[in-house]
Design an enzyme around this catalytic site. Sequence first.
Site, PDB file in Angstrom:
ATOM      1  CE  LYS A   9       0.758   1.151   4.630  1.00  0.00           C
ATOM      2  NZ  LYS A   9       1.589   2.250   5.083  1.00  0.00           N
ATOM      3  CG  ASP A 131      -1.122   0.063   8.234  1.00  0.00           C
ATOM      4  OD1 ASP A 131      -1.915   0.987   8.489  1.00  0.00           O
ATOM      5  OD2 ASP A 131       0.090   0.242   7.941  1.00  0.00           O
TER       6      ASP A 131
HETATM    7  O1  C5P Z   1      -0.551  -1.476  15.166  1.00  0.00           O
HETATM    8  P1  C5P Z   1       0.890  -1.612  14.749  1.00  0.00           P
HETATM    9  O2  C5P Z   1       1.560  -2.783  15.401  1.00  0.00           O
HETATM   10  O3  C5P Z   1       1.085  -1.581  13.282  1.00  0.00           O
HETATM   11  O4  C5P Z   1       1.604  -0.297  15.277  1.00  0.00           O
HETATM   12  C1  C5P Z   1       2.980  -0.212  15.494  1.00  0.00           C
HETATM   13  C2  C5P Z   1       3.261   0.954  16.425  1.00  0.00           C
HETATM   14  O5  C5P Z   1       2.969   2.190  15.773  1.00  0.00           O
HETATM   15  C3  C5P Z   1       2.394   0.980  17.676  1.00  0.00           C
HETATM   16  O6  C5P Z   1       2.978   0.202  18.697  1.00  0.00           O
HETATM   17  C4  C5P Z   1       2.380   2.452  18.022  1.00  0.00           C
HETATM   18  O7  C5P Z   1       3.599   2.806  18.668  1.00  0.00           O
HETATM   19  C5  C5P Z   1       2.399   3.116  16.667  1.00  0.00           C
HETATM   20  N1  C5P Z   1       1.056   3.488  16.187  1.00  0.00           N
HETATM   21  C6  C5P Z   1       0.406   4.569  16.755  1.00  0.00           C
HETATM   22  N2  C5P Z   1      -0.852   4.912  16.304  1.00  0.00           N
HETATM   23  C7  C5P Z   1      -1.434   4.230  15.304  1.00  0.00           C
HETATM   24  C8  C5P Z   1      -0.770   3.146  14.684  1.00  0.00           C
HETATM   25  C9  C5P Z   1       0.473   2.796  15.162  1.00  0.00           C
HETATM   26  O8  C5P Z   1       0.908   5.207  17.683  1.00  0.00           O
HETATM   27  N3  C5P Z   1      -2.645   4.605  14.878  1.00  0.00           N
END
Ligand code: C5P
Length: 286
Positions: A9, A131
């Site tokens: 993406k 995502d």
């Molecule tokens: O959800 P995911 O594991 O992809 O997110 C990785 C990191 O990115 C999270 O631990 C957080 O620190 C940050 N994040 C965030 N806000 C979001 C998505 C991700 O702070 N909406």
Amino acid sequence: MHTIPAYAKLNLSLEVLGRRDDGFHALISILQTISLADELVLSPSSWLEVEIDAPELEPERNLVTRAARLAIERWAAPPVKAVLIKRIPIAAGLGGGSSDAASTLLGLVDTYALPATCEDLVAAAASLGSDVAFFLYGGTALVEGRGERVTSLPAPPVSWYVLANPGIPVSTVRVFAALTPQDWSSGEVTTAMADSLRQEKLPCVGRNDLQQPLFRLYPQVHACLLEVEEVTGAPALVSGSGATCFARVEDQAAAERAAGLLRARGYWSAAAQSVTGPAVPSPCVA
Ligand code: C5P
């Protein structure tokens, strides 16, 4: 045996609205699936086996394994052998791991007619990563909240993009941690882009609020963005938390020419076109 793609993406725009009580950030973003893809081969097996052609990815901790376990636990999916062929650069802002997870869920639901609704899949996706839910829809979508609120948008005319990064893996956690309230914005640019897509216009250039913290941590990504702009003569943006930078160009020939020039300058680079819909039939798409 069932071979399914897992598309990458691009974030055509990504604004951070603020920090939430759960530590995540409230986002508004427009995501677009593109033709650059990993390949996932699912076949029947007596136990869950996952093989990945990238030695730096440990199968046990990979999102494909976690997604398959979830489908086995929640919807009694039969065990499978999953072979993952990686083509999307890892930790590069292109959503490769999240897309692999969504294709695993959708591939199992489709192959074995599992009783999972779109709502069930979105809940499962949210437990795997912010995502993942988007890839249950694919195409062009407005994504809000932590990433779990997905609204499909009309597909714009096919666009060609050139992508480039300096080959350094970026920690999303570090980039979000380096974000300050000065980097946040109102969501106006992304909302305007969603409106123009609803009127079936080509998206204008968005913004990415993660760029400034990313450039503070990794100045070489800023250099890469400037080189993408120099080679294409078009405005470039970082996708997600980086390090991949991209620009929209005229056509396939222009995208391939720019990718060749950027590779000659030492960058990882690829040409890709926008794709519509999810990689596999999905209960989230009528
Ligand atoms: O959800 P995911 O594991 O992809 O997110 C990785 C990191 O990115 C999270 O631990 C957080 O620190 C940050 N994040 C965030 N806000 C979001 C998505 C991700 O702070 N909406």
